[in-house]
Design a protein around this motif. Structure first.
Motif, short mmCIF file in Angstrom:
data_model
loop_
_atom_site.label_atom_id
_atom_site.label_comp_id
_atom_site.label_asym_id
_atom_site.label_seq_id
_atom_site.Cartn_x
_atom_site.Cartn_y
_atom_site.Cartn_z
N ASN A 242 2.36 -5.88 -4.23
CA ASN A 242 1.27 -5.40 -3.69
C ASN A 242 2.41 -5.35 -2.01
OD1 ASN A 242 1.79 -7.88 -1.85
ND2 ASN A 242 -0.12 -9.09 -3.49
N SER A 243 2.08 -5.04 -1.17
CA SER A 243 3.20 -4.59 0.04
C SER A 243 3.98 -6.28 0.70
CB SER A 243 2.14 -3.60 0.71
OG SER A 243 1.38 -4.15 0.79
N MET A 276 -4.62 -10.22 -5.26
CA MET A 276 -3.88 -8.72 -6.70
C MET A 276 -5.18 -8.33 -7.14
SD MET A 276 -0.88 -10.65 -9.23
CE MET A 276 -1.80 -12.17 -9.49
N LYS A 278 -6.90 -5.82 -5.87
CA LYS A 278 -7.16 -4.58 -5.23
C LYS A 278 -6.03 -3.71 -6.04
CE LYS A 278 -9.46 -5.50 -0.97
NZ LYS A 278 -9.65 -5.46 0.79
N THR A 279 -4.71 -4.07 -6.38
CA THR A 279 -3.39 -3.83 -6.86
C THR A 279 -4.00 -4.21 -8.60
OG1 THR A 279 -1.93 -5.47 -6.35
CG2 THR A 279 -2.57 -3.63 -4.84
N ASP A 328 -2.77 -0.58 -15.23
CA ASP A 328 -1.71 -1.72 -15.10
C ASP A 328 -0.44 -1.06 -16.31
OD1 ASP A 328 -3.46 -2.23 -16.92
OD2 ASP A 328 -3.33 -4.36 -16.74
N TYR A 331 1.69 1.24 -14.94
CA TYR A 331 2.50 1.16 -13.89
C TYR A 331 3.74 0.23 -14.70
CZ TYR A 331 3.71 -1.34 -9.57
OH TYR A 331 3.87 -1.74 -8.01
N LYS A 360 4.74 2.06 -4.35
CA LYS A 360 3.31 3.00 -3.67
C LYS A 360 2.30 3.32 -4.19
CE LYS A 360 6.21 4.97 0.08
NZ LYS A 360 6.43 6.03 1.15
N LEU A 362 0.41 1.59 -6.59
CA LEU A 362 -0.67 0.70 -6.26
C LEU A 362 -1.34 1.23 -5.56
CD1 LEU A 362 1.68 -2.55 -6.18
CD2 LEU A 362 0.71 -2.54 -7.62
N TYR A 363 -1.54 1.69 -4.74
CA TYR A 363 -2.35 2.29 -3.98
C TYR A 363 -2.47 3.81 -4.24
CZ TYR A 363 -0.67 -2.07 -2.05
OH TYR A 363 -0.66 -3.02 -1.94
#
Length: 377
Positions: A242-243, A276, A278-279, A328, A331, A360, A362-363
């Motif tokens: 995440n960020s 985690m 939301k990602t 995932d 990613y 980025k 992730l979003y």
């Protein structure tokens, strides 16, 4: 040499790193309330370096190094300062001018254009002097957060939240400072949280031997906010989940600034590992029917070139074996391009920017890239 624009030092000993950044802070001078409208920029060439040495009261080596890089002196009243390459972006921002044409101008013309802009500049500037040069010409809204204090706060918080840390490495230059710690004592708990998040549909053996880590980054010249990022290490490559936390140096709409806010935010870093859903959790529930096409499209949007992404695309092609897979997995394959980029000789700053571009993803709206047909780079 330490005062040169290209100075960069990598550390594997934490005490040496702390000594370096304390020395940096101790030898930095911040000059506030500089009237931006009376700043002037002067260009010079290497043959003039001895004169510039005397004018700026610096070493000849620093004057020569500047002539071979920016070739500028920033003047304020009776004071003259060599301009480091890290200062150019903030000087342009102060002058309220930008554009690719500026970089193609001869230095003398570049200076003339900026000097005209300076005369109508509003507000005050904050100058950072470090290593015999101006490193930044910042807004008067800029909040000073000494790197050594940020590192001390980060280390204390991580020790408190995660137990004994393993210091991996750090880097210091005139653009940014970064440090990386692994969290071996928290590995079991954090991997359990990760596995719970992604286990519903996974085909790849997620979490096995992953090592949690934290990367700290900050910059005194406007490149990075004070940032702490949760990571996992996979086959020697670190990827973001995440960020993380981010505290700005400059006051803006809705953002948090300053040392006190950073101290509050770093206290929440454990929850960033747990948060985690939301990602990584959302990715593990997003089925992609055309994973190779999706991966190419995502890489193109993220600015990840074919030169470093080819192996990752081939990996996901083998993994999906002509069928679909979950986001995932895509990613994680994209995260693997960090190794390829390092092997291709990308600089440390380029690698940090690449890691941020990958994060980025992730979003993104992942299904937007799930298209049939043939997708080319």
């Amino acid at each position: 040499m330490k005062n040169n624009d290209n100075y960069n030092r990598v550390f594997v000993d934490f005490d040496e790193f702390k000594e370096e950044i304390k020395d940096v802070d101790a030898n930095s001078t911040w000059i506030p309330k500089i009237d931006s409208s009376v700043l002037t920029l002067k260009s010079f060439e290497e043959i003039e370096a001895p004169e510039i040495e005397k004018e700026c009261n610096v070493s000849l080596e620093s004057a020569v190094d500047t002539s071979n890089n920016t070739g500028f002196v920033l003047k304020y009243g009776k004071n003259s300062y060599l301009v480091r390459d890290t200062a150019l972006d903030s000087i342009l921002e102060t002058a309220k001018i930008k554009g690719a044409a500026l970089t193609r101008m001869p230095q003398y013309l570049f200076a003339e254009v900026l000097n005209k802009c300076f005369t109508v500049a509003k507000g005050d500037s904050l100058l950072l002097l470090r290593g015999e040069k101006v490193c930044a010409c910042l807004s008067d809204l800029y909040e000073i957060m000494p790197i050594s204090k940020l590192v001390d706060i980060t280390e204390r918080a991580l020790n408190d939240k995660f137990g004994n840390l393993k210091f991996v490495s750090a880097e210091n230059n005139y653009t940014y400072t970064s440090a990386l710690w692994e969290l071996p004592e928290a590995q079991d708990d954090l991997l359990e949280a990760y596995d719970k998040c992604v286990q519903k549909h996974t085909k790849r053996l997620h979490g096995k031997n992953f090592m949690p880590a934290i990367r700290f980054i900050s910059s005194d010249v406007g490149k990075y906010a004070a940032t702490a990022i949760p990571l996992f290490k996979m086959n020697g490559t670190y990827f973001r989940i995440n960020s993380g936390i981010k505290v700005a140096h400059k006051l803006g709409t809705g953002n948090k600034v300053g040392i006190e806010n950073y101290e509050k935010e770093i206290d929440t870093i454990f929850s960033k590992f747990i948060d985690m859903e939301k990602t990584m959790g959302a990715m593990s529930n997003c089925y992609i029917e055309h994973p190779v096409n999706a991966m190419i499209g995502i890489c193109k949007k993220a600015g990840i070139g074919k030169r470093i992404a080819t192996d990752a695309v081939e990996e996901i092609e083998r993994f999906s074996n002509g069928s679909g897979c979950y986001m995932d997995d895509i990613y994680l394959s994209i995260a693997g391009v960090m190794s390829a980029a390092q092997q291709k000789g990308m600089s440390s700053m380029q690698l940090l920017d690449l890691e941020e571009n990958i994060a980025k993803i992730l979003y993104y709206k992942w299904k937007d890239f799930d298209v049939a047909g043939t997708i080319t780079w």
